[in-house]
Design a protein around this motif. Structure first.
Motif, PDB file in Angstrom:
ATOM      1  N   VAL A 106      42.032  37.231  45.202  1.00 17.54           N
ATOM      2  CA  VAL A 106      42.629  37.713  46.439  1.00 17.54           C
ATOM      3  C   VAL A 106      42.247  39.178  46.581  1.00 17.54           C
ATOM      4  CG1 VAL A 106      44.793  38.095  47.653  1.00 17.54           C
ATOM      5  CG2 VAL A 106      44.544  36.113  46.159  1.00 17.54           C
ATOM      6  N   SER A 107      41.908  39.587  47.788  1.00 20.26           N
ATOM      7  CA  SER A 107      41.543  40.978  48.017  1.00 20.26           C
ATOM      8  C   SER A 107      42.791  41.769  48.422  1.00 20.26           C
ATOM      9  CB  SER A 107      40.483  41.061  49.119  1.00 20.26           C
ATOM     10  OG  SER A 107      40.137  42.400  49.340  1.00 20.26           O
ATOM     11  N   VAL A 108      43.122  42.784  47.622  1.00 17.45           N
ATOM     12  CA  VAL A 108      44.271  43.648  47.891  1.00 17.45           C
ATOM     13  C   VAL A 108      43.751  45.073  47.971  1.00 17.45           C
ATOM     14  CG1 VAL A 108      46.484  44.469  47.029  1.00 17.45           C
ATOM     15  CG2 VAL A 108      45.827  42.090  46.676  1.00 17.45           C
ATOM     16  N   PHE A 109      43.879  45.697  49.115  1.00 17.44           N
ATOM     17  CA  PHE A 109      43.413  47.066  49.342  1.00 17.44           C
ATOM     18  C   PHE A 109      41.939  47.227  48.961  1.00 17.44           C
ATOM     19  CE2 PHE A 109      48.004  47.686  48.367  1.00 17.44           C
ATOM     20  CZ  PHE A 109      48.387  48.009  49.662  1.00 17.44           C
ATOM     21  N   GLY A 110      41.142  46.213  49.226  1.00 10.41           N
ATOM     22  CA  GLY A 110      39.708  46.281  48.962  1.00 10.41           C
ATOM     23  C   GLY A 110      39.313  45.929  47.539  1.00 10.41           C
ATOM     24  N   ALA A 111      40.255  45.669  46.667  1.00  8.19           N
ATOM     25  CA  ALA A 111      39.956  45.300  45.287  1.00  8.19           C
ATOM     26  C   ALA A 111      40.360  43.851  45.059  1.00  8.19           C
ATOM     27  CB  ALA A 111      40.705  46.199  44.317  1.00  8.19           C
ATOM     28  N   GLU A 112      39.543  43.130  44.311  1.00  7.71           N
ATOM     29  CA  GLU A 112      39.847  41.729  44.043  1.00  7.71           C
ATOM     30  C   GLU A 112      40.779  41.618  42.849  1.00  7.71           C
ATOM     31  OE1 GLU A 112      36.310  39.478  43.575  1.00  7.71           O
ATOM     32  OE2 GLU A 112      35.829  39.538  45.698  1.00  7.71           O
ATOM     33  N   LEU A 165      48.486  38.747  40.635  1.00  6.15           N
ATOM     34  CA  LEU A 165      49.168  39.061  41.884  1.00  6.15           C
ATOM     35  C   LEU A 165      50.555  38.415  41.924  1.00  6.15           C
ATOM     36  CD1 LEU A 165      48.953  40.496  44.597  1.00  6.15           C
ATOM     37  CD2 LEU A 165      48.016  38.385  45.543  1.00  6.15           C
ATOM     38  N   GLY A 166      50.657  37.198  41.400  1.00  5.82           N
ATOM     39  CA  GLY A 166      51.960  36.527  41.353  1.00  5.82           C
ATOM     40  C   GLY A 166      52.957  37.275  40.484  1.00  5.82           C
ATOM     41  N   PHE A 167      52.524  37.694  39.297  1.00  6.96           N
ATOM     42  CA  PHE A 167      53.407  38.473  38.432  1.00  6.96           C
ATOM     43  C   PHE A 167      53.786  39.802  39.072  1.00  6.96           C
ATOM     44  CE2 PHE A 167      51.957  35.774  34.836  1.00  6.96           C
ATOM     45  CZ  PHE A 167      53.202  35.465  34.318  1.00  6.96           C
ATOM     46  N   ALA A 168      52.829  40.446  39.732  1.00  9.02           N
ATOM     47  CA  ALA A 168      53.111  41.723  40.388  1.00  9.02           C
ATOM     48  C   ALA A 168      54.147  41.561  41.493  1.00  9.02           C
ATOM     49  CB  ALA A 168      51.829  42.321  40.949  1.00  9.02           C
ATOM     50  N   VAL A 169      54.042  40.501  42.272  1.00 10.77           N
ATOM     51  CA  VAL A 169      55.008  40.264  43.345  1.00 10.77           C
ATOM     52  C   VAL A 169      56.396  39.980  42.773  1.00 10.77           C
ATOM     53  CG1 VAL A 169      55.619  38.630  45.187  1.00 10.77           C
ATOM     54  CG2 VAL A 169      53.299  39.545  45.047  1.00 10.77           C
ATOM     55  N   VAL A 170      56.463  39.199  41.700  1.00 12.58           N
ATOM     56  CA  VAL A 170      57.764  38.893  41.077  1.00 12.58           C
ATOM     57  C   VAL A 170      58.404  40.162  40.520  1.00 12.58           C
ATOM     58  CG1 VAL A 170      58.852  37.719  39.120  1.00 12.58           C
ATOM     59  CG2 VAL A 170      57.273  36.483  40.584  1.00 12.58           C
ATOM     60  N   PHE A 171      57.626  40.992  39.811  1.00  9.55           N
ATOM     61  CA  PHE A 171      58.189  42.225  39.251  1.00  9.55           C
ATOM     62  C   PHE A 171      58.586  43.212  40.343  1.00  9.55           C
ATOM     63  CE2 PHE A 171      55.905  41.300  35.091  1.00  9.55           C
ATOM     64  CZ  PHE A 171      57.076  40.925  34.462  1.00  9.55           C
ATOM     65  N   ALA A 172      57.801  43.287  41.415  1.00 16.81           N
ATOM     66  CA  ALA A 172      58.166  44.174  42.527  1.00 16.81           C
ATOM     67  C   ALA A 172      59.452  43.687  43.201  1.00 16.81           C
ATOM     68  CB  ALA A 172      57.030  44.247  43.537  1.00 16.81           C
ATOM     69  N   ALA A 173      59.592  42.376  43.353  1.00 14.40           N
ATOM     70  CA  ALA A 173      60.822  41.836  43.938  1.00 14.40           C
ATOM     71  C   ALA A 173      62.028  42.112  43.038  1.00 14.40           C
ATOM     72  CB  ALA A 173      60.675  40.332  44.172  1.00 14.40           C
ATOM     73  N   PHE A 224      50.337  45.244  36.541  1.00 16.00           N
ATOM     74  CA  PHE A 224      49.656  43.972  36.756  1.00 16.00           C
ATOM     75  C   PHE A 224      48.607  44.097  37.849  1.00 16.00           C
ATOM     76  CE2 PHE A 224      52.837  41.786  34.213  1.00 16.00           C
ATOM     77  CZ  PHE A 224      52.076  40.782  33.638  1.00 16.00           C
ATOM     78  N   VAL A 225      48.921  44.820  38.908  1.00 19.56           N
ATOM     79  CA  VAL A 225      47.931  45.009  39.974  1.00 19.56           C
ATOM     80  C   VAL A 225      46.754  45.826  39.460  1.00 19.56           C
ATOM     81  CG1 VAL A 225      47.522  46.135  42.197  1.00 19.56           C
ATOM     82  CG2 VAL A 225      49.566  44.758  41.870  1.00 19.56           C
ATOM     83  N   LEU A 226      47.047  46.926  38.781  1.00 24.05           N
ATOM     84  CA  LEU A 226      45.994  47.815  38.311  1.00 24.05           C
ATOM     85  C   LEU A 226      45.092  47.139  37.284  1.00 24.05           C
ATOM     86  CD1 LEU A 226      44.901  50.687  38.507  1.00 24.05           C
ATOM     87  CD2 LEU A 226      46.408  51.278  36.624  1.00 24.05           C
ATOM     88  N   PHE A 227      45.693  46.521  36.275  1.00 21.52           N
ATOM     89  CA  PHE A 227      44.883  45.870  35.248  1.00 21.52           C
ATOM     90  C   PHE A 227      44.232  44.592  35.762  1.00 21.52           C
ATOM     91  CE2 PHE A 227      47.752  48.141  32.085  1.00 21.52           C
ATOM     92  CZ  PHE A 227      46.825  49.143  31.870  1.00 21.52           C
ATOM     93  N   GLY A 228      44.799  43.991  36.790  1.00 22.54           N
ATOM     94  CA  GLY A 228      44.198  42.799  37.376  1.00 22.54           C
ATOM     95  C   GLY A 228      42.959  43.098  38.200  1.00 22.54           C
ATOM     96  N   THR A 229      42.797  44.348  38.638  1.00 22.79           N
ATOM     97  CA  THR A 229      41.620  44.702  39.431  1.00 22.79           C
ATOM     98  C   THR A 229      40.432  45.106  38.567  1.00 22.79           C
ATOM     99  OG1 THR A 229      42.385  46.988  39.625  1.00 22.79           O
ATOM    100  CG2 THR A 229      42.996  45.456  41.391  1.00 22.79           C
ATOM    101  N   ILE A 230      40.621  45.202  37.267  1.00 22.43           N
ATOM    102  CA  ILE A 230      39.513  45.571  36.371  1.00 22.43           C
ATOM    103  C   ILE A 230      38.703  44.313  36.063  1.00 22.43           C
ATOM    104  CG2 ILE A 230      38.902  46.451  34.098  1.00 22.43           C
ATOM    105  CD1 ILE A 230      41.483  48.107  34.168  1.00 22.43           C
ATOM    106  N   HIS A 231      37.441  44.362  36.433  1.00 23.73           N
ATOM    107  CA  HIS A 231      36.535  43.234  36.178  1.00 23.73           C
ATOM    108  C   HIS A 231      35.381  43.755  35.329  1.00 23.73           C
ATOM    109  CE1 HIS A 231      38.865  41.050  39.049  1.00 23.73           C
ATOM    110  NE2 HIS A 231      38.623  41.956  39.983  1.00 23.73           N
ATOM    111  N   THR A 232      35.330  43.309  34.113  1.00 23.16           N
ATOM    112  CA  THR A 232      34.353  43.802  33.154  1.00 23.16           C
ATOM    113  C   THR A 232      33.272  42.750  32.932  1.00 23.16           C
ATOM    114  OG1 THR A 232      36.087  45.061  32.087  1.00 23.16           O
ATOM    115  CG2 THR A 232      34.090  44.721  30.837  1.00 23.16           C
ATOM    116  N   VAL A 233      32.028  43.197  32.967  1.00 16.73           N
ATOM    117  CA  VAL A 233      30.908  42.301  32.706  1.00 16.73           C
ATOM    118  C   VAL A 233      30.059  42.947  31.617  1.00 16.73           C
ATOM    119  CG1 VAL A 233      28.851  41.215  33.678  1.00 16.73           C
ATOM    120  CG2 VAL A 233      30.905  41.483  35.071  1.00 16.73           C
ATOM    121  N   GLY A 234      29.902  42.260  30.508  1.00 21.16           N
ATOM    122  CA  GLY A 234      28.998  42.709  29.468  1.00 21.16           C
ATOM    123  C   GLY A 234      29.585  43.659  28.441  1.00 21.16           C
ATOM    124  N   ARG A 235      30.866  43.960  28.504  1.00 24.15           N
ATOM    125  CA  ARG A 235      31.486  44.794  27.477  1.00 24.15           C
ATOM    126  C   ARG A 235      32.965  44.448  27.388  1.00 24.15           C
ATOM    127  NH1 ARG A 235      30.891  50.253  30.977  1.00 24.15           N
ATOM    128  NH2 ARG A 235      32.885  50.069  31.982  1.00 24.15           N
TER     129      ARG A 235
END
Length: 135
Positions: free
Chosen positions: A6-12, A18-26, A69-80
């Protein structure tokens, strides 16, 4: 990234994060509403400041968990390793612990203030002490 991202503020971000982030924010919003509806009733400024620190620690912990959860969920690592990219946000753990400590200490000091004053406040709750029989 997967097709479920899901794209949130331009980051996937993945749907699980995202589900955990919404639950914790609620839960953070629910905690804020609950504690603002049940304020401490006192004329003492120290009690009000301790209560504000307690609520800030409690609500802040939930909202920081959602943000992590949002911040760490937007990190996409390839090759390391994922931890190489996520290590730049290690300071968030210190903020998380500081909010928890603030909540714990403020709650403890609020509860201990009655014992230090030497007088027991009037409460509307039931007591556990047995009463003498009425004759």
């Amino acid at each position: 990234m997967s097709t479920l991202a899901v794209s949130v503020f331009g980051a996937e971000i993945g749907p699980v994060e995202l589900g955990f982030a919404v639950v914790f924010a609620a839960l953070g919003v629910r905690s804020a509403v609950y504690w603002f509806r049940h304020p401490v009733r006192t004329a003492d400024l120290t009690d009000e400041l301790l209560f504000a620190a307690f609520v800030t620690g409690r609500v802040g912990t939930w909202l920081l968990a959602a943000g992590m959860f949002v911040l760490f969920g937007t990190i996409h690592t390839v090759g390391r390793a994922y931890t190489d990219d996520a290590s730049q946000f290690a300071w968030l753990i210190i903020v998380f612990l500081a909010l928890g400590a603030m909540q714990l200490l403020a709650g403890w000091f609020l509860g201990a203030r009655d014992a230090w004053s030497g007088t027991e406040p009037e409460r509307d709750e039931a007591r556990d002490e047995p009463r003498p029989p009425a004759s």
